[in-house]
Every structure is written in structure tokens, then in C-alpha cells.
Design a protein around this motif. Structure first.
Motif, PDB file in Angstrom:
ATOM      1  N   GLY A  89       0.814  -1.212   0.000  1.00  0.00           N
ATOM      2  CA  GLY A  89       0.000   0.000   0.000  1.00  0.00           C
ATOM      3  C   GLY A  89       0.847   1.261   0.000  1.00  0.00           C
ATOM      4  O   GLY A  89       0.511   2.250  -0.657  1.00  0.00           O
ATOM      5  N   LEU A  90       1.957   1.213   0.719  1.00  0.00           N
ATOM      6  CA  LEU A  90       2.871   2.351   0.767  1.00  0.00           C
ATOM      7  C   LEU A  90       3.438   2.638  -0.622  1.00  0.00           C
ATOM      8  O   LEU A  90       3.525   3.801  -1.044  1.00  0.00           O
ATOM      9  CB  LEU A  90       4.005   2.058   1.756  1.00  0.00           C
ATOM     10  CG  LEU A  90       4.952   3.201   2.092  1.00  0.00           C
ATOM     11  CD1 LEU A  90       4.202   4.355   2.728  1.00  0.00           C
ATOM     12  CD2 LEU A  90       6.058   2.702   3.020  1.00  0.00           C
ATOM     13  N   TYR A  91       3.814   1.580  -1.326  1.00  0.00           N
ATOM     14  CA  TYR A  91       4.286   1.749  -2.706  1.00  0.00           C
ATOM     15  C   TYR A  91       3.180   2.330  -3.574  1.00  0.00           C
ATOM     16  O   TYR A  91       3.405   3.230  -4.382  1.00  0.00           O
ATOM     17  CB  TYR A  91       4.759   0.403  -3.274  1.00  0.00           C
ATOM     18  CG  TYR A  91       4.694   0.343  -4.772  1.00  0.00           C
ATOM     19  CD1 TYR A  91       5.587   1.065  -5.559  1.00  0.00           C
ATOM     20  CD2 TYR A  91       3.720  -0.415  -5.426  1.00  0.00           C
ATOM     21  CE1 TYR A  91       5.517   1.036  -6.941  1.00  0.00           C
ATOM     22  CE2 TYR A  91       3.638  -0.454  -6.795  1.00  0.00           C
ATOM     23  CZ  TYR A  91       4.533   0.269  -7.555  1.00  0.00           C
ATOM     24  OH  TYR A  91       4.440   0.249  -8.918  1.00  0.00           O
ATOM     25  N   TRP A  92       1.960   1.823  -3.408  1.00  0.00           N
ATOM     26  CA  TRP A  92       0.824   2.267  -4.212  1.00  0.00           C
ATOM     27  C   TRP A  92       0.566   3.758  -3.994  1.00  0.00           C
ATOM     28  O   TRP A  92       0.342   4.510  -4.945  1.00  0.00           O
ATOM     29  CB  TRP A  92      -0.418   1.460  -3.828  1.00  0.00           C
ATOM     30  CG  TRP A  92      -1.333   1.135  -4.978  1.00  0.00           C
ATOM     31  CD1 TRP A  92      -1.854   2.005  -5.876  1.00  0.00           C
ATOM     32  CD2 TRP A  92      -1.830  -0.165  -5.340  1.00  0.00           C
ATOM     33  NE1 TRP A  92      -2.667   1.347  -6.774  1.00  0.00           N
ATOM     34  CE2 TRP A  92      -2.670   0.018  -6.462  1.00  0.00           C
ATOM     35  CE3 TRP A  92      -1.679  -1.434  -4.806  1.00  0.00           C
ATOM     36  CZ2 TRP A  92      -3.340  -1.039  -7.063  1.00  0.00           C
ATOM     37  CZ3 TRP A  92      -2.352  -2.483  -5.416  1.00  0.00           C
ATOM     38  CH2 TRP A  92      -3.159  -2.298  -6.524  1.00  0.00           C
ATOM     39  N   VAL A  93       0.572   4.178  -2.728  1.00  0.00           N
ATOM     40  CA  VAL A  93       0.341   5.582  -2.407  1.00  0.00           C
ATOM     41  C   VAL A  93       1.452   6.454  -2.970  1.00  0.00           C
ATOM     42  O   VAL A  93       1.202   7.492  -3.597  1.00  0.00           O
ATOM     43  CB  VAL A  93       0.239   5.787  -0.873  1.00  0.00           C
ATOM     44  CG1 VAL A  93       0.206   7.277  -0.531  1.00  0.00           C
ATOM     45  CG2 VAL A  93      -1.002   5.094  -0.321  1.00  0.00           C
ATOM     46  N   MET A  94       2.699   6.019  -2.749  1.00  0.00           N
ATOM     47  CA  MET A  94       3.838   6.825  -3.191  1.00  0.00           C
ATOM     48  C   MET A  94       3.879   6.933  -4.712  1.00  0.00           C
ATOM     49  O   MET A  94       4.197   8.000  -5.256  1.00  0.00           O
ATOM     50  CB  MET A  94       5.138   6.199  -2.676  1.00  0.00           C
ATOM     51  CG  MET A  94       6.316   7.164  -2.709  1.00  0.00           C
ATOM     52  SD  MET A  94       6.003   8.599  -1.654  1.00  0.00           S
ATOM     53  CE  MET A  94       6.979   9.829  -2.503  1.00  0.00           C
ATOM     54  N   SER A  95       3.567   5.844  -5.398  1.00  0.00           N
ATOM     55  CA  SER A  95       3.556   5.892  -6.865  1.00  0.00           C
ATOM     56  C   SER A  95       2.476   6.851  -7.352  1.00  0.00           C
ATOM     57  O   SER A  95       2.676   7.575  -8.336  1.00  0.00           O
ATOM     58  CB  SER A  95       3.328   4.491  -7.448  1.00  0.00           C
ATOM     59  OG  SER A  95       2.057   3.975  -7.074  1.00  0.00           O
ATOM     60  N   GLY A  96       1.323   6.878  -6.647  1.00  0.00           N
ATOM     61  CA  GLY A  96       0.270   7.816  -7.013  1.00  0.00           C
ATOM     62  C   GLY A  96       0.696   9.262  -6.813  1.00  0.00           C
ATOM     63  O   GLY A  96       0.425  10.126  -7.655  1.00  0.00           O
ATOM     64  N   VAL A  97       1.380   9.531  -5.711  1.00  0.00           N
ATOM     65  CA  VAL A  97       1.863  10.891  -5.432  1.00  0.00           C
ATOM     66  C   VAL A  97       2.879  11.322  -6.485  1.00  0.00           C
ATOM     67  O   VAL A  97       2.807  12.447  -7.018  1.00  0.00           O
ATOM     68  CB  VAL A  97       2.488  10.971  -4.023  1.00  0.00           C
ATOM     69  CG1 VAL A  97       3.177  12.324  -3.820  1.00  0.00           C
ATOM     70  CG2 VAL A  97       1.423  10.760  -2.952  1.00  0.00           C
ATOM     71  N   VAL A  98       3.823  10.433  -6.809  1.00  0.00           N
ATOM     72  CA  VAL A  98       4.848  10.758  -7.806  1.00  0.00           C
ATOM     73  C   VAL A  98       4.203  10.995  -9.170  1.00  0.00           C
ATOM     74  O   VAL A  98       4.565  11.939  -9.886  1.00  0.00           O
ATOM     75  CB  VAL A  98       5.903   9.635  -7.901  1.00  0.00           C
ATOM     76  CG1 VAL A  98       6.891   9.921  -9.034  1.00  0.00           C
ATOM     77  CG2 VAL A  98       6.656   9.505  -6.585  1.00  0.00           C
ATOM     78  N   ARG A  99       3.232  10.157  -9.542  1.00  0.00           N
ATOM     79  CA  ARG A  99       2.538  10.338 -10.829  1.00  0.00           C
ATOM     80  C   ARG A  99       1.800  11.671 -10.870  1.00  0.00           C
ATOM     81  O   ARG A  99       1.771  12.339 -11.905  1.00  0.00           O
ATOM     82  CB  ARG A  99       1.564   9.189 -11.079  1.00  0.00           C
ATOM     83  CG  ARG A  99       2.219   7.874 -11.457  1.00  0.00           C
ATOM     84  CD  ARG A  99       1.219   6.938 -12.121  1.00  0.00           C
ATOM     85  NE  ARG A  99       0.033   6.735 -11.300  1.00  0.00           N
ATOM     86  CZ  ARG A  99      -0.092   5.787 -10.387  1.00  0.00           C
ATOM     87  NH1 ARG A  99       0.908   4.955 -10.181  1.00  0.00           N
ATOM     88  NH2 ARG A  99      -1.205   5.664  -9.695  1.00  0.00           N
ATOM     89  N   MET A 100       1.193  12.049  -9.748  1.00  0.00           N
ATOM     90  CA  MET A 100       0.484  13.332  -9.691  1.00  0.00           C
ATOM     91  C   MET A 100       1.443  14.492  -9.933  1.00  0.00           C
ATOM     92  O   MET A 100       1.156  15.393 -10.735  1.00  0.00           O
ATOM     93  CB  MET A 100      -0.201  13.486  -8.332  1.00  0.00           C
ATOM     94  CG  MET A 100      -1.452  12.656  -8.153  1.00  0.00           C
ATOM     95  SD  MET A 100      -2.001  12.594  -6.418  1.00  0.00           S
ATOM     96  CE  MET A 100      -2.020  14.327  -5.989  1.00  0.00           C
TER      97      MET A 100
END
Length: 419
Positions: free
Chosen positions: A308-319
Motif C-alpha cells: 500500500g505504501l508503494y501504491w500511495v507513493m507511486s500515485g503521489v509521484v505520478r500526480m
């Protein structure tokens, strides 16, 4: 402790990407370890930032194609409508030629928007695999299970206890090996770890050392990233620890939210009311885009916090990347890009011994139906008929006579010569 699979991925192509990315995350973890902060959670965050930074060129290419496609699609749809229902070979060849001209004009192809995504897909799958199987790629995390694993291998009844755990169901075909023990223990809940400790009281000291080391590696601001948010939420609720309860719930919620926002930041193609198939496809894509964030919430609730941490961080970076790319692309002169694409296409034709082609005119001619004239009202049509009647009216000849018709043809020719 819920878990991370030890066994490395063996799928062709994907395993090669996973090996490279595994080497990267191990280097990051080793660096943090040498700095006195051996945190798997922090390693995952840094790993995600590095990977998505390396993929910026592909992301930019994909978004540029998507933005050009928003302007290109009406022309493609106009060509498709122009040849709709025509199945003869000549019409099909002409349609393909005209579409090829439009694609060349906008510097893309029928697979242009898919190619960057196809390149990214195995990388992203490999990233997920590495994050989900940290012990398989980070030696220091794997080493934390020893000497416990060795002791269990030599303990009577260990096979029955380990393979009898609920978390061992998917590993029974592997046989009872050291890797299997690590896989099972990483998939096991805290309660199951306690049951193993109770079954082998003589190993309590070794087991406690392993658990303390792993808990230290997996601790991320009080959350154990090897546990799922669902498991952690139930644990913290029972302990009335509401601060960590909110932290556990925040992981899947943020995963869904960041994905939803990143999708909204991407360029969206406008629907064309005259193309039902295109509108249906866009409606399907919209439904998928709305559904996927909900799936992210579910998966990140039942999978380990680390995932989940990876998922959240990848979403933030993509944003962040999307905002920067959007700002850059908003300054892009599409007409200038079209000019460059035409010049590039004609240079290629010149190398092939072919004459240059005026793609801008060809594409514009092919898409005349995009800018249709508005339909006239009944009063306007009546006025046009009246004007035409007055223009072609011949008072010197009898209406309907051969002389009158000849005069009408003469005046028609005069009118068109003026144009």
C-alpha cells in the motif's frame, strides 16, 4: 505478520526486470542500513521515486501522444465516417492512406499511444513483484530469519507445525525447505507467529531475536509494513489505539485517492457525438477509471502495508509528474509540432526516393466534415431559393423554353467564373 514472498519471479522478461529492480532496492536498503536507518518502508519510498523518475521520458512521450490525439481524433473520425459502409478494396486503401497522412501529421501512429505503455507495463509489474517480495531481493532482510530457519529445519515436528499454518496453503507444493519456511512466516499473522513460538519453547530466544530484527526493519512510523491495513486496523481497534487505527485506514484511502486524482490530471479526449462506437469506448474507459480507485482501496486494505505504501507513493509521484508535464505541454505549439512532423515525414520519404507530401492539406481535406456548416432554417432556405430564382430569371425568354434554359446555363457559368 502478513507477507512477502521469498521465491523470486521466474517469468521470462519480467524476471529480468525484477532482478534489475531488486538490485536497485537492495542498494537503497544497504545505504539506509549504513546510515543507521534500516527501514524497508523508507526504502520502498525512495525506490518508487527513483523508478518513476527513470520512466519520465516514457511518461512524457505517452502524455504528448495523448494530447496530440485529442486534436487528431476528430479528423480520424471524419475519415472513418467518410468511408463508413464502403468495403471495397479501393475505398479501404484510400481510407488507410488518408488516415496514415493524419497520423504522420500529428507524429503518431495507430499504436503510438500504446507503445510507451507496453514498455512501462513489465517494469511496473516487476516493481510490484519486488516490493511484494522484499526478502527475495534484499539479503539483509532474508538474513534476519536466520538462525531461526535453520533451527526449525532441524526441529522434530516443525514441518507439521509450519505447513499446518493457514498461511502455508499456497506453499505446500514447494516442499519443506528453508525458502518455504521464510515464505510461510512472512505470510503468517502475528497470532500464527505466536503459535509457532508456543510449539517450540526451546527456540523462544532465537525466535524473539528474529522477530525484533524484522519488526525493526518493517516499522514505519509505528506501523508494521508486513501486516495488512485490515489486520492492523482490527488490532489497533482492539487496543483502543485510535491514532494508529487512523494511520492504518489512511493507507488504502490514500491509495484510491491518489490514483483517482492522477487519472483526472491526464488529458481526456472529447466525445464526438457523431461516432457512437468511439463514445461507447470512452464511456467504458470512464467507468474503468472510476472503478479502479475503488479496487486500489480494496487491494491495499488486504495486502501488506508495504504494498500500500508503494501504491500511495507511486500515485503521489505520478500526480507531481503529471502536473509538471501538463504545464510543459500546455506551452507546446501544436501547429509548430505539426510542421516538424511533416518535415520529418518528408525527409523519410526523400530517403526512400519518394516526393514530398503536403500532409497538412491532405489531412485538412480528409476531415472537411469536422467543421460542417450549420443547417439552415426554413426561412433561410426559402430566401436562398428566392435569390437563386431572381438570379437565373430571364424576362426576355418564355419560362421553361429552350432559350430560357440556355440563359440559365450561361448565367451559372458567369456566376462560377466570378468565384
Amino acid at each position: 505478520m502478513t507477507g512477502l514472498f521469498l521465491t523470486r519471479n521466474a517469468t521470462p522478461i519480467l524476471s529480468q526486470f525484477a532482478a534489475i529492480l531488486g538490485w536497485l532496492i537492495e542498494r537503497i536498503f544497504d545505504l539506509l542500513y549504513s546510515m543507521g536507518t534500516p527501514s524497508v518502508g523508507l526504502a520502498i519510498i525512495l525506490f518508487t521515486i527513483v523508478v518513476y523518475t527513470l520512466m519520465i521520458p516514457l511518461t512524457y512521450k505517452q502524455q504528448k501522444v495523448a494530447r496530440m490525439s485529442v486534436r487528431m481524433n476528430p479528423e480520424i473520425q471524419a475519415i472513418q465516417k467518410k468511408y463508413q459502409g464502403k468495403q471495397d478494396q479501393v475505398s479501404m486503401v484510400k481510407m488507410q492512406d488518408e488516415m496514415k497522412a493524419v497520423y504522420a501529421k500529428y507524429g503518431t501512429s495507430q499504436t503510438g499511444s500504446c507503445l510507451p505503455l507496453l514498455i512501462q507495463l513489465p517494469v511496473l509489474l516487476a516493481v510490484y513483484r519486488v516490493v511484494y517480495a522484499i526478502p527475495a531481493y534484499v539479503d539483509k532482510v532474508k538474513a534476519a530469519y536466520y538462525p531461526l530457519v535453520t533451527e526449525l529445519m532441524n526441529s522434530k515436528g516443525a514441518q507439521d507445525v509450519i505447513m499446518g499454518l493457514k498461511s502455508a496453503a499456497q506453499f505446500k507444493k514447494q516442499g519443506f525447505t528453508e525458502n518455504t519456511i521464510i515464505d510461510v512466516l512472512n505470510k503468517a499473522s502475528t497470532t500464527e507467529w505466536d503459535s509457532v513460538a508456543a510449539a517450540f519453547p526451546d527456540l523462544s530466544s532465537v525466535m524473539e531475536t528474529a522477530r525484533q530484527t524484522l519488526d525493526g526493519f518493517n516499522n514505519f512510523f509505528g506501523l508494521n509494513i508486513a501486516n495488512s491495513p485490515w489486520y492492523s486496523a482490527k488490532q489497533y481497534l482492539g487496543e483502543h489505539n485510535y491514532l494508529f487505527l487512523l494511520a492504518a485506514i489512511a493507507i488504502p484511502v490514500l491509495a484510491g485517492l491518489t490514483q483517482w486524482v492522477s487519472v483526472r490530471l491526464m488529458p481526456q479526449a472529447a466525445a464526438n457525438g457523431g461516432d457512437d462506437s468511439n463514445n461507447e469506448m470512452m464511456q467504458s474507459m470512464k467507468a474503468v477509471n472510476n472503478f479502479m480507485p475503488l479496487m486500489s482501496v480494496y487491494f491495499c486494505a488486504v495486502l501488506p502495508v508495504g504494498v500500500g505504501l508503494y501504491w500511495v507513493m507511486s500515485g503521489v509521484v505520478r500526480m507531481v509528474q503529471q502536473i509538471v508535464i501538463n504545464k510543459y505541454l500546455s506551452k507546446m505549439d501544436i501547429d509548430e509540432e505539426i510542421k516538424k512532423n511533416i518535415e520529418k515525414y518528408n525527409r523519410k520519404r526523400e530517403k526512400d526516393g519518394l516526393p514530398p507530401e503536403k500532409l497538412n492539406n491532405v489531412a485538412r481535406t480528409s476531415a472537411k466534415s469536422v467543421n460542417k456548416k450549420p443547417e439552415l432554417s426554413a426561412a433561410e432556405r426559402a430566401k436562398q431559393i428566392q435569390d437563386s430564382t431572381e438570379f437565373y430569371k430571364n424576362t426576355e425568354a418564355k419560362p421553361g423554353s429552350l432559350a430560357a434554359k440556355a440563359r440559365m446555363v450561361e448565367k451559372f457559368d458567369e456566376k462560377n467564373k466570378k468565384k
